[in-house]
Motif scaffolding. Structure first.
Motif, PDB file in Angstrom:
ATOM      1  N   GLY A   1       0.791  -1.096   0.033  1.00 58.01           N
ATOM      2  CA  GLY A   1       0.112   0.134   0.064  1.00 58.01           C
ATOM      3  C   GLY A   1       0.590   1.313   0.124  1.00 58.01           C
ATOM      4  O   GLY A   1       0.035   2.416  -0.197  1.00 58.01           O
ATOM      5  N   ALA A   2       2.009   1.287  -0.017  1.00 55.88           N
ATOM      6  CA  ALA A   2       2.829   2.461   0.125  1.00 55.88           C
ATOM      7  C   ALA A   2       3.223   2.913  -1.448  1.00 55.88           C
ATOM      8  O   ALA A   2       3.052   2.206  -2.533  1.00 55.88           O
ATOM      9  CB  ALA A   2       4.232   2.243   0.684  1.00 55.88           C
ATOM     10  N   ALA A   3       3.255   4.118  -1.693  1.00 57.26           N
ATOM     11  CA  ALA A   3       3.055   4.809  -2.993  1.00 57.26           C
ATOM     12  C   ALA A   3       4.893   4.855  -3.184  1.00 57.26           C
ATOM     13  O   ALA A   3       5.322   4.679  -4.370  1.00 57.26           O
ATOM     14  CB  ALA A   3       2.639   6.207  -3.013  1.00 57.26           C
ATOM     15  N   TYR A   4       5.377   5.091  -2.264  1.00 62.47           N
ATOM     16  CA  TYR A   4       6.950   5.330  -2.315  1.00 62.47           C
ATOM     17  C   TYR A   4       7.664   4.474  -1.175  1.00 62.47           C
ATOM     18  O   TYR A   4       7.041   4.185  -0.259  1.00 62.47           O
ATOM     19  CB  TYR A   4       7.383   6.656  -2.223  1.00 62.47           C
ATOM     20  CG  TYR A   4       6.554   7.631  -3.252  1.00 62.47           C
ATOM     21  CD1 TYR A   4       7.030   7.787  -4.433  1.00 62.47           C
ATOM     22  CD2 TYR A   4       5.197   8.221  -2.639  1.00 62.47           C
ATOM     23  CE1 TYR A   4       6.543   8.626  -5.391  1.00 62.47           C
ATOM     24  CE2 TYR A   4       4.667   9.128  -3.638  1.00 62.47           C
ATOM     25  CZ  TYR A   4       5.228   9.475  -5.126  1.00 62.47           C
ATOM     26  OH  TYR A   4       4.494  10.205  -5.720  1.00 62.47           O
ATOM     27  N   ALA A   5       9.009   4.419  -1.322  1.00 58.81           N
ATOM     28  CA  ALA A   5       9.872   3.842  -0.380  1.00 58.81           C
ATOM     29  C   ALA A   5      11.015   4.742   0.075  1.00 58.81           C
ATOM     30  O   ALA A   5      11.273   5.288  -0.848  1.00 58.81           O
ATOM     31  CB  ALA A   5      10.348   2.430  -0.806  1.00 58.81           C
ATOM     32  N   GLN A   6      11.156   4.956   1.343  1.00 55.09           N
ATOM     33  CA  GLN A   6      12.177   5.957   1.573  1.00 55.09           C
ATOM     34  C   GLN A   6      13.303   5.295   2.042  1.00 55.09           C
ATOM     35  O   GLN A   6      13.308   4.365   2.843  1.00 55.09           O
ATOM     36  CB  GLN A   6      11.512   7.088   2.550  1.00 55.09           C
ATOM     37  CG  GLN A   6      12.761   7.843   2.980  1.00 55.09           C
ATOM     38  CD  GLN A   6      12.341   9.060   3.914  1.00 55.09           C
ATOM     39  OE1 GLN A   6      11.560  10.154   3.153  1.00 55.09           O
ATOM     40  NE2 GLN A   6      12.457   9.048   5.080  1.00 55.09           N
ATOM     41  N   VAL A   7      14.728   5.718   1.754  1.00 59.20           N
ATOM     42  CA  VAL A   7      15.736   4.851   2.017  1.00 59.20           C
ATOM     43  C   VAL A   7      16.754   6.013   2.693  1.00 59.20           C
ATOM     44  O   VAL A   7      16.933   7.043   1.953  1.00 59.20           O
ATOM     45  CB  VAL A   7      16.372   4.062   0.885  1.00 59.20           C
ATOM     46  CG1 VAL A   7      15.188   3.045   0.638  1.00 59.20           C
ATOM     47  CG2 VAL A   7      16.541   4.839  -0.360  1.00 59.20           C
ATOM     48  N   GLY A   8      17.598   5.577   3.606  1.00 56.69           N
ATOM     49  CA  GLY A   8      18.362   6.599   3.912  1.00 56.69           C
ATOM     50  C   GLY A   8      19.755   5.590   4.054  1.00 56.69           C
ATOM     51  O   GLY A   8      20.917   6.048   3.432  1.00 56.69           O
TER      52      GLY A   8
END
Length: 330
Positions: free
Chosen positions: A220-227
């Motif tokens: 269900g996420a529209a984007y994945a955030q990575v750091g």
């Protein structure tokens, strides 16, 4: 309602404050088809202006900026904690910093982004509805960092255009709005928030490969955030000792030892020795330990550095940011 910029890949670069996020990293991520973010935390308004200008010199692709919402002022004494960690400062030949509360130049940085808008601004540590409305008025989409379903509901009610869901697995500072918010695993947080809102969701926390990204997009996420996945890139400003530590299998834990608010990092001697004495006092403890952390970085001493890292840190690639972004794309 403003919308997040159209990007080629469903990847968002985490805004890592304190030097890890450089204009070169933001531009490289943006040019690779993902969404880059300038990390405004700990910068003055003038430094933020310069960082934005430096990114614009390197790319014409849209990018955003992240602001730290001021933490409520507390008069917590840090004297006992300072005594506890003083031997570490002595060992490194530096004096501890002066503990103080500040608002991270909030008003001036907000004024800058209102006068010279970016396509998107994200907020961490809180959700001021007046700031959200002001940023939207000048055309910026506003994404709010949330760590619980209650925060997600409040952010949606305050008018956020998107929600950044920070799971318990995420590296560095918890974006929680209060010090007592318990970390929630990303899978559970995503499921619970997805059931309460139709806003675009950005999932963050331990996402270190394409399979992990594919899973949150499926759920269900529209984007994945990575750091953490980007910290070993040559464009990253992370210290070499930090990059080297990421490459080795190691336990991570959530700690208050370095800054006085919860943050996930690799377990080292400083964390083990001082966690029991650590207190909730942000940003006072951040200022107290800053000279110690800087000296440890200069000395290449990983046992006294804040080795911020998510749970998937050992999968971080030593490769250009563009290669990493492509490797994370399902």
């Amino acid at each position: 309602m403003p919308r997040l910029p159209q990007i080629e890949r469903p990847i968002v670069q985490s805004p890592m404050a304190g030097g890890a996020t450089t204009p070169e990293l933001v531009a490289a991520v943006a040019d690779a088809g993902a969404l880059g973010f300038v990390a405004a935390g700990y910068l003055t308004a003038g430094q933020l202006r310069d960082q934005i200008a430096a990114v614009r010199e390197r790319t014409r692709t849209p990018f955003g900026a992240n602001l730290f919402v001021p933490w409520p002022r507390q008069d917590t004494s840090v004297e006992n904690y300072a005594k506890h960690i003083a031997p570490d400062a002595d060992r490194l030949g530096v004096e501890l910093g002066t503990p103080r509360w500040d608002d991270d130049d909030w008003a001036a940085k907000l004024a800058l982004l209102l006068a010279d808008p970016l396509p998107v601004v994200s907020l961490t540590f809180g959700c001021p509805a007046d700031a959200i409305a002001a940023l939207q008025h000048v055309g910026s989409a506003v994404a709010v960092t949330v760590t619980t379903v209650e925060e997600a509901r409040s952010a949606a009610g305050a008018g956020a255009d998107a929600l950044l869901l920070q799971g318990a697995e995420a590296g560095a500072h918890r974006g929680s709005w209060s010090p007592d918010a318990e970390p929630v695993p990303l899978a559970a947080l995503l499921a619970d928030v997805r059931a309460t809102t139709d806003l675009p969701l950005v999932a963050a926390g331990g996402l270190a490969d394409a399979d992990a990204v594919r899973t949150v997009l499926r759920d269900g996420a529209a984007y994945a955030q990575v750091g953490t996945a980007l910290l070993r890139a040559p464009e990253s400003g992370a210290q070499q000792a930090h990059k080297d530590a990421l490459a080795r299998p190691a336990e991570t834990a959530i700690t208050r030892t370095f800054t006085g608010r919860r943050a996930r990092g690799i377990v080292n001697a400083f964390l083990r020795e001082h966690e029991d004495a650590a207190i909730d006092a942000y940003p006072q403890v951040h200022h107290l330990t800053r000279p110690l952390r800087a000296a440890a970085a200069r000395a290449g001493d990983p046992d006294r550095m804040a080795l911020w890292a998510g749970t998937g840190h050992s999968s971080a690639l030593d490769a250009p940011a563009a290669v990493i972004v492509r490797s994370l794309t399902p």
